[in-house]
Every structure is written in structure tokens, then in C-alpha cells.
Design a protein around this motif. Sequence first.
Motif, mmCIF file in Angstrom:
data_model
loop_
_atom_site.group_PDB
_atom_site.id
_atom_site.type_symbol
_atom_site.label_atom_id
_atom_site.label_comp_id
_atom_site.label_asym_id
_atom_site.label_seq_id
_atom_site.Cartn_x
_atom_site.Cartn_y
_atom_site.Cartn_z
ATOM 1 N N MET A 57 1.426 -2.527 -20.174
ATOM 2 C CA MET A 57 0.764 -2.401 -18.927
ATOM 3 C C MET A 57 -0.619 -2.317 -18.956
ATOM 4 S SD MET A 57 3.531 0.584 -17.062
ATOM 5 C CE MET A 57 2.409 0.428 -15.378
ATOM 6 N N HIS A 58 -1.185 -2.894 -17.757
ATOM 7 C CA HIS A 58 -2.694 -3.122 -17.575
ATOM 8 C C HIS A 58 -3.111 -1.790 -16.542
ATOM 9 C CE1 HIS A 58 -3.207 -5.979 -20.757
ATOM 10 N NE2 HIS A 58 -2.159 -6.610 -20.133
ATOM 11 N N SER A 59 -2.240 -2.020 -15.458
ATOM 12 C CA SER A 59 -2.446 -0.933 -14.415
ATOM 13 C C SER A 59 -1.227 -0.619 -13.658
ATOM 14 C CB SER A 59 -3.195 -1.905 -13.234
ATOM 15 O OG SER A 59 -2.622 -2.919 -12.558
ATOM 16 N N ILE A 60 -1.377 0.352 -12.910
ATOM 17 C CA ILE A 60 -0.083 1.027 -11.952
ATOM 18 C C ILE A 60 -0.571 1.556 -10.787
ATOM 19 C CG2 ILE A 60 0.170 3.292 -13.194
ATOM 20 C CD1 ILE A 60 3.141 3.078 -12.885
ATOM 21 N N MET A 61 0.206 1.369 -9.646
ATOM 22 C CA MET A 61 -0.102 1.895 -8.500
ATOM 23 C C MET A 61 1.159 2.485 -8.026
ATOM 24 S SD MET A 61 -2.192 0.832 -4.844
ATOM 25 C CE MET A 61 -3.667 1.208 -5.729
ATOM 26 N N ILE A 62 1.529 3.786 -7.942
ATOM 27 C CA ILE A 62 2.686 4.262 -7.048
ATOM 28 C C ILE A 62 2.460 4.675 -5.608
ATOM 29 C CG2 ILE A 62 4.623 5.951 -7.150
ATOM 30 C CD1 ILE A 62 4.207 5.760 -10.256
ATOM 31 N N VAL A 63 2.951 3.797 -4.819
ATOM 32 C CA VAL A 63 2.876 4.301 -3.244
ATOM 33 C C VAL A 63 4.046 4.825 -2.686
ATOM 34 C CG1 VAL A 63 2.203 3.327 -1.205
ATOM 35 C CG2 VAL A 63 1.192 2.411 -3.029
ATOM 36 N N ARG A 64 4.015 5.822 -1.930
ATOM 37 C CA ARG A 64 5.114 6.643 -1.431
ATOM 38 C C ARG A 64 4.656 6.933 0.178
ATOM 39 N NH1 ARG A 64 10.595 7.939 -1.473
ATOM 40 N NH2 ARG A 64 10.986 10.013 -0.910
ATOM 41 N N HIS A 65 5.547 6.515 1.075
ATOM 42 C CA HIS A 65 5.203 6.611 2.446
ATOM 43 C C HIS A 65 3.863 6.206 2.851
ATOM 44 C CE1 HIS A 65 9.116 8.977 2.639
ATOM 45 N NE2 HIS A 65 8.647 9.800 1.887
ATOM 46 N N GLY A 66 3.476 5.047 2.270
ATOM 47 C CA GLY A 66 2.051 4.595 2.857
ATOM 48 C C GLY A 66 1.223 5.348 2.085
ATOM 49 N N LYS A 67 1.327 6.223 1.068
ATOM 50 C CA LYS A 67 0.052 6.882 0.341
ATOM 51 C C LYS A 67 0.214 6.584 -1.300
ATOM 52 C CE LYS A 67 -0.585 10.502 4.022
ATOM 53 N NZ LYS A 67 0.577 10.066 4.932
ATOM 54 N N VAL A 68 -1.124 6.454 -1.644
ATOM 55 C CA VAL A 68 -1.076 6.267 -3.193
ATOM 56 C C VAL A 68 -0.962 7.757 -3.809
ATOM 57 C CG1 VAL A 68 -2.466 5.624 -4.966
ATOM 58 C CG2 VAL A 68 -2.422 4.372 -2.926
ATOM 59 N N ILE A 69 -0.007 7.912 -4.565
ATOM 60 C CA ILE A 69 0.359 9.113 -5.344
ATOM 61 C C ILE A 69 -0.011 8.996 -6.619
ATOM 62 C CG2 ILE A 69 2.009 9.942 -3.471
ATOM 63 C CD1 ILE A 69 4.149 9.081 -5.659
ATOM 64 N N ALA A 70 -0.068 7.901 -7.495
ATOM 65 C CA ALA A 70 -0.717 7.831 -8.632
ATOM 66 C C ALA A 70 -1.138 6.277 -8.781
ATOM 67 C CB ALA A 70 0.686 7.974 -9.637
ATOM 68 N N GLU A 71 -2.361 6.169 -9.428
ATOM 69 C CA GLU A 71 -2.869 5.174 -10.155
ATOM 70 C C GLU A 71 -3.619 5.046 -11.270
ATOM 71 O OE1 GLU A 71 -5.701 3.579 -7.421
ATOM 72 O OE2 GLU A 71 -6.054 5.414 -6.542
ATOM 73 N N GLY A 72 -3.537 4.114 -12.110
ATOM 74 C CA GLY A 72 -4.441 3.933 -13.458
ATOM 75 C C GLY A 72 -4.638 2.671 -13.807
ATOM 76 N N TRP A 73 -5.470 2.537 -14.753
ATOM 77 C CA TRP A 73 -6.027 1.220 -15.354
ATOM 78 C C TRP A 73 -6.223 1.519 -16.712
ATOM 79 C CZ3 TRP A 73 -7.584 3.264 -10.840
ATOM 80 C CH2 TRP A 73 -7.240 2.293 -9.650
ATOM 81 N N TRP A 74 -5.458 0.553 -17.558
ATOM 82 C CA TRP A 74 -5.722 0.752 -19.127
ATOM 83 C C TRP A 74 -6.763 -0.632 -19.539
ATOM 84 C CZ3 TRP A 74 -1.604 1.823 -16.394
ATOM 85 C CH2 TRP A 74 -0.970 2.967 -16.391
ATOM 86 N N ASP A 75 -7.300 -0.413 -20.810
ATOM 87 C CA ASP A 75 -7.922 -1.596 -21.388
ATOM 88 C C ASP A 75 -6.891 -2.521 -21.899
ATOM 89 O OD1 ASP A 75 -10.525 -0.573 -21.029
ATOM 90 O OD2 ASP A 75 -10.570 0.464 -22.885
ATOM 91 N N PRO A 76 -7.277 -3.875 -21.725
ATOM 92 C CA PRO A 76 -6.287 -4.849 -22.143
ATOM 93 C C PRO A 76 -6.037 -4.855 -23.726
ATOM 94 C CG PRO A 76 -8.175 -5.932 -20.963
ATOM 95 C CD PRO A 76 -8.589 -4.457 -21.035
#
Length: 76
Positions: A57-76
Motif C-alpha cells: 500500500m502507498h496510501s489509505i483514506m477511510i471515510v465514514r458518513h462523509g468524514k475522514v476517520i483515518a488516512e496515511g501515506w507510506w514511502d514507495p
Amino acid sequence: MNYKKHSLLSALVFLFLSFQLVSQTFSLPRSEPEIQGVSSKKIIEFLDAIANSDNEMHSIMIVRHGKVIAEGWWDP
């Protein structure tokens, strides 16, 4: 600089500036996972499972009910 290169550069600059404007205008609100009914512990368990898998994984964004509840980025 020839016409095609100049046009491409102009288009890229326009897209970049448009994205910056849109991201500032329409940014998603943030919230804590528990407020949106999601366990922080379960998100961490999910990320640990991904880290221990063969998936990269290089990035993730978890959205619930239109709100971001978790996000992150990793080095390739």
C-alpha cells in the motif's frame, strides 16, 4: 520550446492549480473513528494485516458518513 511542449506544460500547470483550488474548497471534514461508529483498534488491526501481507500500500483514506476517520501515506 515548441508549441506542443508549451501547451502540455500549460495544461499541467492549470490542472495542478485547479486541483489545489478544489482540494481547498471541497476538503472532506475529519472526525475521530469512534464518533463515526468505527473502532480505532480495528483500523490498526486492518493496517497490521495489510503490512503482514504480500500487498503493498502507498496510501489509505477511510471515510465514514462523509468524514475522514483515518488516512496515511507510506514511502514507495
